[in-house]
Scaffold this motif. Structure first.
Motif, PDB file in Angstrom:
ATOM      1  N   PHE C 194       0.830  -1.204   0.000  1.00  0.00           N
ATOM      2  CA  PHE C 194       0.000   0.000   0.000  1.00  0.00           C
ATOM      3  C   PHE C 194       0.864   1.254   0.000  1.00  0.00           C
ATOM      4  O   PHE C 194       0.589   2.226  -0.703  1.00  0.00           O
ATOM      5  N   GLY C 195       1.927   1.210   0.802  1.00  0.00           N
ATOM      6  CA  GLY C 195       2.840   2.352   0.850  1.00  0.00           C
ATOM      7  C   GLY C 195       3.391   2.647  -0.538  1.00  0.00           C
ATOM      8  O   GLY C 195       3.420   3.800  -0.984  1.00  0.00           O
ATOM      9  N   GLU C 196       3.783   1.594  -1.222  1.00  0.00           N
ATOM     10  CA  GLU C 196       4.354   1.774  -2.558  1.00  0.00           C
ATOM     11  C   GLU C 196       3.289   2.251  -3.545  1.00  0.00           C
ATOM     12  O   GLU C 196       3.544   3.098  -4.384  1.00  0.00           O
ATOM     13  N   ILE C 197       2.079   1.683  -3.432  1.00  0.00           N
ATOM     14  CA  ILE C 197       1.006   2.088  -4.352  1.00  0.00           C
ATOM     15  C   ILE C 197       0.765   3.586  -4.222  1.00  0.00           C
ATOM     16  O   ILE C 197       0.699   4.318  -5.215  1.00  0.00           O
ATOM     17  N   ILE C 198       0.661   4.050  -2.975  1.00  0.00           N
ATOM     18  CA  ILE C 198       0.388   5.475  -2.781  1.00  0.00           C
ATOM     19  C   ILE C 198       1.506   6.317  -3.361  1.00  0.00           C
ATOM     20  O   ILE C 198       1.269   7.331  -4.039  1.00  0.00           O
ATOM     21  N   ARG C 199       2.745   5.876  -3.162  1.00  0.00           N
ATOM     22  CA  ARG C 199       3.865   6.651  -3.699  1.00  0.00           C
ATOM     23  C   ARG C 199       3.822   6.680  -5.235  1.00  0.00           C
ATOM     24  O   ARG C 199       4.016   7.725  -5.855  1.00  0.00           O
ATOM     25  N   ILE C 200       3.524   5.527  -5.833  1.00  0.00           N
ATOM     26  CA  ILE C 200       3.493   5.487  -7.303  1.00  0.00           C
ATOM     27  C   ILE C 200       2.372   6.363  -7.844  1.00  0.00           C
ATOM     28  O   ILE C 200       2.533   7.066  -8.838  1.00  0.00           O
ATOM     29  N   VAL C 201       1.245   6.336  -7.136  1.00  0.00           N
ATOM     30  CA  VAL C 201       0.133   7.180  -7.579  1.00  0.00           C
ATOM     31  C   VAL C 201       0.528   8.649  -7.477  1.00  0.00           C
ATOM     32  O   VAL C 201       0.301   9.439  -8.400  1.00  0.00           O
ATOM     33  N   LEU C 202       1.150   9.027  -6.375  1.00  0.00           N
ATOM     34  CA  LEU C 202       1.578  10.419  -6.215  1.00  0.00           C
ATOM     35  C   LEU C 202       2.551  10.807  -7.322  1.00  0.00           C
ATOM     36  O   LEU C 202       2.542  11.923  -7.828  1.00  0.00           O
ATOM     37  N   LEU C 203       3.364   9.841  -7.704  1.00  0.00           N
ATOM     38  CA  LEU C 203       4.390  10.106  -8.712  1.00  0.00           C
ATOM     39  C   LEU C 203       3.782  10.274 -10.100  1.00  0.00           C
ATOM     40  O   LEU C 203       4.295  11.031 -10.919  1.00  0.00           O
ATOM     41  N   ASN C 204       2.669   9.613 -10.346  1.00  0.00           N
ATOM     42  CA  ASN C 204       2.144   9.592 -11.707  1.00  0.00           C
ATOM     43  C   ASN C 204       0.887  10.409 -11.937  1.00  0.00           C
ATOM     44  O   ASN C 204       0.557  10.712 -13.071  1.00  0.00           O
ATOM     45  N   ALA C 205       0.195  10.753 -10.853  1.00  0.00           N
ATOM     46  CA  ALA C 205      -1.005  11.569 -11.023  1.00  0.00           C
ATOM     47  C   ALA C 205      -0.566  13.024 -11.157  1.00  0.00           C
ATOM     48  O   ALA C 205      -0.911  13.890 -10.342  1.00  0.00           O
ATOM     49  N   THR C 206       0.179  13.288 -12.217  1.00  0.00           N
ATOM     50  CA  THR C 206       0.873  14.569 -12.338  1.00  0.00           C
ATOM     51  C   THR C 206      -0.065  15.770 -12.271  1.00  0.00           C
ATOM     52  O   THR C 206       0.255  16.796 -11.693  1.00  0.00           O
ATOM     53  N   SER C 207      -1.265  15.628 -12.844  1.00  0.00           N
ATOM     54  CA  SER C 207      -2.147  16.791 -12.921  1.00  0.00           C
ATOM     55  C   SER C 207      -2.572  17.261 -11.534  1.00  0.00           C
ATOM     56  O   SER C 207      -2.842  18.424 -11.316  1.00  0.00           O
ATOM     57  N   ILE C 208      -2.624  16.332 -10.575  1.00  0.00           N
ATOM     58  CA  ILE C 208      -3.050  16.724  -9.229  1.00  0.00           C
ATOM     59  C   ILE C 208      -1.865  16.972  -8.320  1.00  0.00           C
ATOM     60  O   ILE C 208      -1.796  17.973  -7.601  1.00  0.00           O
ATOM     61  N   THR C 209      -0.911  16.059  -8.342  1.00  0.00           N
ATOM     62  CA  THR C 209       0.156  16.097  -7.342  1.00  0.00           C
ATOM     63  C   THR C 209       1.445  16.709  -7.872  1.00  0.00           C
ATOM     64  O   THR C 209       2.416  16.828  -7.136  1.00  0.00           O
ATOM     65  N   GLY C 210       1.459  17.073  -9.138  1.00  0.00           N
ATOM     66  CA  GLY C 210       2.696  17.602  -9.685  1.00  0.00           C
ATOM     67  C   GLY C 210       3.714  16.520  -9.997  1.00  0.00           C
ATOM     68  O   GLY C 210       4.830  16.824 -10.395  1.00  0.00           O
ATOM     69  N   GLY C 211       3.338  15.268  -9.810  1.00  0.00           N
ATOM     70  CA  GLY C 211       4.239  14.173 -10.139  1.00  0.00           C
ATOM     71  C   GLY C 211       5.565  14.304  -9.437  1.00  0.00           C
ATOM     72  O   GLY C 211       5.636  14.723  -8.288  1.00  0.00           O
ATOM     73  N   PRO C 212       6.650  13.934 -10.138  1.00  0.00           N
ATOM     74  CA  PRO C 212       7.963  13.965  -9.484  1.00  0.00           C
ATOM     75  C   PRO C 212       8.383  15.367  -9.062  1.00  0.00           C
ATOM     76  O   PRO C 212       9.237  15.519  -8.200  1.00  0.00           O
ATOM     77  N   ASN C 213       7.774  16.400  -9.682  1.00  0.00           N
ATOM     78  CA  ASN C 213       8.162  17.756  -9.297  1.00  0.00           C
ATOM     79  C   ASN C 213       7.570  18.181  -7.966  1.00  0.00           C
ATOM     80  O   ASN C 213       7.972  19.189  -7.390  1.00  0.00           O
ATOM     81  N   GLY C 214       6.575  17.447  -7.526  1.00  0.00           N
ATOM     82  CA  GLY C 214       6.002  17.740  -6.217  1.00  0.00           C
ATOM     83  C   GLY C 214       5.201  19.027  -6.187  1.00  0.00           C
ATOM     84  O   GLY C 214       4.803  19.574  -7.215  1.00  0.00           O
ATOM     85  N   ILE C 215       4.939  19.505  -4.991  1.00  0.00           N
ATOM     86  CA  ILE C 215       4.164  20.721  -4.787  1.00  0.00           C
ATOM     87  C   ILE C 215       5.034  21.692  -4.018  1.00  0.00           C
ATOM     88  O   ILE C 215       5.583  21.345  -2.971  1.00  0.00           O
ATOM     89  N   ALA C 216       5.140  22.903  -4.534  1.00  0.00           N
ATOM     90  CA  ALA C 216       5.963  23.911  -3.859  1.00  0.00           C
ATOM     91  C   ALA C 216       5.077  25.043  -3.360  1.00  0.00           C
ATOM     92  O   ALA C 216       3.890  25.113  -3.681  1.00  0.00           O
ATOM     93  N   GLY C 217       5.639  25.920  -2.582  1.00  0.00           N
ATOM     94  CA  GLY C 217       4.921  27.097  -2.109  1.00  0.00           C
ATOM     95  C   GLY C 217       3.826  26.790  -1.124  1.00  0.00           C
ATOM     96  O   GLY C 217       2.784  27.435  -1.103  1.00  0.00           O
TER      97      GLY C 217
END
Ligand code: ATP
Ligand code: MG
Lengths: 284, 304, 421
Positions: C194-217
């Motif tokens: 589950f931990g890995e699934i959540i990380r992969i989703v965060l990494l690939n759902a670019t439109s929401i989470t910014g993908g590998p670039n993350g969220i700044a500010g």
């Protein structure tokens, strides 16, 4: 006439190819001590596990009727509901105390549902709300009462795992009784006890009966069984081979054949008294 | 259809690699009941050893590819076996019979050690290798889509099957296998009956590590690139495979490996490459919920 | 031959086998393919280190056979000194920003974050006995909930904090519900997945989470609406109190926020242990079957442990997001789960003091070796193995009863179960 407390009908339990309990029917009446006896591997514990929801029976019915007339089909309920709603409590053949918790804590865990009727009240208790404090005072009182009854009050703050064997057996019974059951199921409570402890146990069961709780007892110690049972059910190979009061069962040739035929010598579980004098001699 | 066939071929190849790793997990779990978390990293070390060996052999001027592969296989399996032996000896044996979480943490620690050891000693950069066995056979050509079965895939599948064959013989028909099964049933009793349990457990690790190294070589050949991090993901998937097959069951491990390999390949082919790991893990969760003992695992109703 | 010397010699041979190819021959990529760089010196050094290390170890061990007894002594000493160690630690934690510079406070924040995570996970692993290898998932959910809520709806830290905890708890229930029937290691591996699934989703759902670039500010927290900025207006901390602005004020404020959150976690845990819910968790750890026979709904009880543990992970995640002002999936890898679990186990399952000490030792130690760069993780892994071998039960083992008629007496760790779930 009112319906029996526990009515087991055509109960069958199979494990793969092995039929541990085979179309078994019997009943336990209100206010009585009903014993289930039989040679090792007869299926006694399996019957208990079906009654208390640890195994789901292959087929058959188990009906429990409360004094107020409410009927519970135990074979359909999960284990924790059987304990909580149908109010059937049990002990285990291999003692299952919370060894790393104190004697008192063991008895408080048994009153969990009284202390915490639902999750919300459990969470409110963190902030001292929801009446947990008052409930705990009552729970501790009740635990103290039971500890007094089984002579363990001085050891209330010791870890349960550090108690001698006989004390652990009695504590397990007290813990089951703290759930306020209508039916108490005991799986070999006298196993490993010395004669004096067995006598004390028999007395304890009598007082529990006198308090109005019915008892279902699995026991190999025939001395105890014959002395306190109102009614005995004999199992062999998962089937009922005899059923009646102690005198009837003792005289039943089926029972004698089952015990003698099953070779007591290689059954280390059978208490010495029974093994040396024949299974039913102790009480005669 | 042709596309699906191609994916089937690719999936089986990948599944073989997972299966080889999964066998190591399942054996260790079967015998001492612990998740050998460092196993995936032994696979990674095996891949590095293969890389070093192949490079060395080519520097030494060996031009026969089959000979180079055979030598590398033996070398990588041998050294990896030494890794397996050492890991058990150093990190797990002192903890045998203790608190259940301690060996798990120790294994996680070992996994971190191996990963960073590889990073420090061989560098963090990805290591590419030129394809050793180019070419293949074209099975069919449907409307311009050619279904390829590469020599590489054949070599991988054949080698894996051969290694698994030897291994199956080892655990089913030799005294070693009997000792292993005895220890699995009841370690104390096996010890009383004169089985050297320490040695048996050591051998389990040695065999598991050797198989993982073979998988490492196959991985290197198949993908052509490795880095120090490949062990984690492959390890988790192989463990998934072991669980899927029913942990403790050797044929189950291979079957589970094939299942994971196929799921991953088909998912990548038809849905999305990014979520291929999610697919594998989700399958794990779903299987465990509906089939808690895996595909070939023994059901055990808890005796009360 | 001297047996110690012989043993060390064999160890050196094994080391030669292990290190020979990996250290002795380094593969380097070049335009023409791979080539090998031989490193005989490094190899010799590594083998020699093993030889002498083994020599020293065996000699030392030969002199001190009573090693294990000494260990139990440490646990008891820590436990007894707990009565004054706790207030001392607490006092130190409170005054730290006044006696330390920027670096010290930053380190304090880091350590406290892990203390809080450790305490949160301790509820799940230490009390309820459920092995969770994916705790970082809830940390991530907390961090991303806060980041997204503040970016989308412009909500502030103090509004988002409870929401982040709530989201994490919801995830805890959602993930927990299907898998809590699983026993021991299956639960461990599924939580890891589950931990890995959540990380992969965060990494690939670019439109929401910014993908590998993350969220700044991501906005910083405010003190009752007062901001920490150099602007110096009446709605800033320095302006309001008429102080001169310094960035340390903001860092110190963040420090107190995480100190408060950690102490809240601790308080809630200590309270929970003394009420029915917490006792049921511990009973579950001891014997799940007995719990069922007493009418305890095992699933619900496990879920509450999962959810409450997750909520604290979510709080910590929200704090992490606000402190860094930037988050990306890289911060939520499996290694974080492993570190937090190691802190809990090293501390001694269920022990609050132990967890805090373990976090100080591990994160502090990690920081001390900062200069070692890539060797640091190597050292960290080695330390994990060594610590487990030397102290498999953790720093502070044993259990304090939750209630007593007379005096509370410690229960020895040998009697306390570790759970199978
Ligand atoms: N979970 C299970 N899985 C498989 N077989 C079981 C299981 N539980 C019980 N059995 C089998 O069912 C049969 C009856 O067992 P049970 O424990 O009910 O006997 P018993 O009458 O309680 O014996 P004892 O006096 O020795 O306690 C035995 O053959 C036992 O092996
Ligand atoms: Mg029985």
């Amino acid at each position: 006439m009112d319906s029996p407390l526990l009515q087991v009908t055509d109960l069958t339990m199979r494990f793969g190819g092995l039929t541990a309990v085979n179309a078994l029917s019997f009943e336990a009446r209100r206010g009585e001590i009903t014993s289930v006896i039989g040679p090792n591997g007869a299926g006694k514990t399996t019957v208990f596990n079906c009654i208390t929801g640890f195994y789901r029976p292959t087929s058959g019915g188990i009906a429990l009727t409360h004094p107020d007339g409410a009927v519970f089909q135990l074979q359909t309920l999960p284990g924790h509901r059987i304990a909580r709603r149908a109010r059937v409590a049990r002990t285990f053949q291999n003692i299952r105390l919370f060894a790393g918790m104190t004697v008192l804590e063991n008895l408080l865990v048994a009153q969990h549902n009284a202390l915490m009727p639902n999750v919300a009240s459990g969470l409110l208790a963190v902030f001292g709300l929801g009446g947990h404090g008052a409930a705990e005072v009552i729970a501790i009182d009740r635990a103290r009462g039971w500890l007094d009854r089984i002579n363990l009050l001085p050891r209330a703050d010791d870890p349960a795992g550090a108690l001698p064997y006989g004390d652990q057996r009695r504590l397990e019974i007290a813990r089951a009784m703290c759930t306020a059951p209508v039916l108490l199921c005991l799986d070999e409570p006298a196993a490993g006890l010395n004669p004096r402890e067995s006598d004390a146990l028999a007395e304890l069961l009598k007082t529990i009966q006198a308090d109005g709780c019915s008892v279902l007892l699995i026991e190999h110690d025939m001395g105890v069984v014959m002395r306190i049972s109102d009614h005995i059910v004999v199992l062999d190979h998962g089937q009922r081979i005899s059923d009646g009061d102690p005198a009837h069962v003792r005289a039943d040739p089926n029972v004698i054949a089952a015990y003698l035929g099953e070779g007591d010598e290689d059954d280390p579980d059978v208490p010495l008294a029974a093994a040396s004098d024949g299974p039913l001699a102790a009480a005669s | 259809m042709a596309y699906a066939l191609q994916q089937l071929i690719n999936g089986v190849t990948l599944g073989m690699i997972y299966g080889l790793i999964a066998v190591g997990y399942t054996m260790v779990y079967g015998i001492i009941g612990m998740i050998n978390f460092a196993h995936g990293d032994v696979f990674m070390i095996g891949a590095f050893l293969s890389l070093i060996s192949l490079t060395l052999l080519s520097v030494l001027g060996l031009s026969s590819v089959p000979l180079a592969l055979a030598l590398t296989l033996v070398f990588a399996a041998g050294i990896a076996a030494l890794y397996g032996w050492t890991i058990e000896r150093v990190a797990y044996r002192p903890l045998r019979g203790s608190f259940r979480l301690a060996p798990l943490i120790s294994a996680i620690g070992m996994s971190i050690v191996l990963q960073n050891f590889a990073q420090v000693s061989q560098g963090a950069r990805v290591k590419p290798i030129a394809p050793l066995i180019p070419g293949g056979i074209q099975l069919m050509n449907v409307e311009g889509f050619a279904v390829q079965l590469s020599w590489m895939q054949i070599v991988i599948v054949v080698t894996t099957l051969a290694v698994l064959g030897v291994f199956t013989y080892l655990v089913s028909a030799t005294p070693l296998g009997r000792s292993m099964r005895a220890c699995e049933q009841d370690q104390k009793m096996a010890g009383l009956l004169g089985i050297d349990t320490d040695k048996t457990i050591s051998l389990t690790f040695v065999i598991g590590a050797a198989l993982a190294a073979v998988a490492g070589l196959m991985f290197l050949l198949y993908y052509g690139v490795i880095d120090f991090f490949i062990g984690f993901v492959a390890g988790v998937k192989a463990f998934t495979a072991a669980v899927l097959g029913g942990i403790g069951s050797l044929p189950g491990a291979v079957l589970g490996g094939l299942a994971i390999g196929l799921i991953e390949t088909f998912w990548s082919a038809y849905f999305s490459v990014q979520y291929k790991d999610v697919a594998a893990f989700s399958i794990l969760v779903i299987v465990l919920i509906f089939l808690p003992t895996g595909l070939l695992g023994r059901t055990d109703v808890e005796k009360v | 031959m001297n047996p110690i010397l012989k043993d060390a010699g064999i160890s050196a041979l094994v080391a030669l086998g292990l290190f020979g190819p990996m250290i002795g021959l380094k593969t380097e990529a070049s335009a023409t393919g791979l080539f090998l760089v031989p490193r005989p010196l490094a190899l010799a050094a590594a083998v020699a280190a093993v030889f002498f290390g083994r020599l020293v170890l065996l000699t030392w061990r030969g002199r001190r056979p009573g090693r294990y007894r000494a260990n139990r002594g440490l646990s008891e000493a820590l436990k007894r000194s707990g009565r004054f160690l706790t207030p001392v630690l607490l006092a130190f934690a409170v005054v730290l920003p006044f006696i330390s510079g920027r670096y010290g406070i930053d380190l304090g924040i880091l350590v406290l974050t892990y203390v809080m995570l450790g305490w949160g996970l301790n509820i799940v692993v230490g009390l309820a006995g459920l092995l969770d290898l994916g705790y970082v998932a809830f940390y991530a959910v907390g961090a991303y909930s806060f980041a997204l809520l503040s970016q989308t709806f412009g909500l502030g830290f103090w509004t988002c904090l409870p929401l982040a905890g709530l989201f994490a708890a919801t995830w805890g229930v959602m993930l927990g519900f299907p898998v809590l029937r699983l026993r021991g290691d299956y639960l461990a591996i599924v939580t890891l997945a589950f931990g890995e699934i959540i990380r992969i989703v965060l990494l690939n759902a670019t439109s929401i989470t910014g993908g590998p670039n993350g969220i700044a500010g991501i906005p910083r927290p405010t003190l009752f609406g007062l901001q920490f900025s150099a602007a110096g207006g009446p709605d800033t901390f320095s302006g309001f109190f008429g102080l001169e602005y310094s960035p340390t004020q903001r860092v110190a404020f963040l420090y107190y926020v995480i100190l408060g959150l950690a102490l809240l976690t601790n308080w809630v845990t200590l309270r929970l242990r003394r009420v029915a819910l917490g006792r049921a968790w511990e009973a579950l750890r001891e014997d799940e079957i007995a719990c069922r026979s007493l009418g305890i709904n095992v699933t619900v009880t496990k879920l509450t442990a999962f959810a409450i543990g997750a909520a604290f992970g979510g709080f910590a995640g929200a704090f992490f997001a606000t402190r860094n002002a930037f988050i990306s999936p890289e911060s939520f890898t499996f290694i974080e789960s492993a570190i937090v679990l190691a802190i809990v186990v090293l501390g001694g399952l269920g022990s609050q003091l132990g967890t805090a000490l373990a976090a100080i030792v591990m994160i502090g130690g990690f920081e001390v070796f900062r200069d070692l760069a890539e060797y640091r993780m190597l050292l960290f892994g080695t330390a994990l193995v060594l610590i487990m071998i030397l102290r498999p039960r953790g720093l502070v083992s044993g259990r304090t009863p939750s209630v007593a008629l007379g005096r509370r007496r410690e229960i020895s760790a040998e009697l306390v179960a570790e759970g199978r779930g």
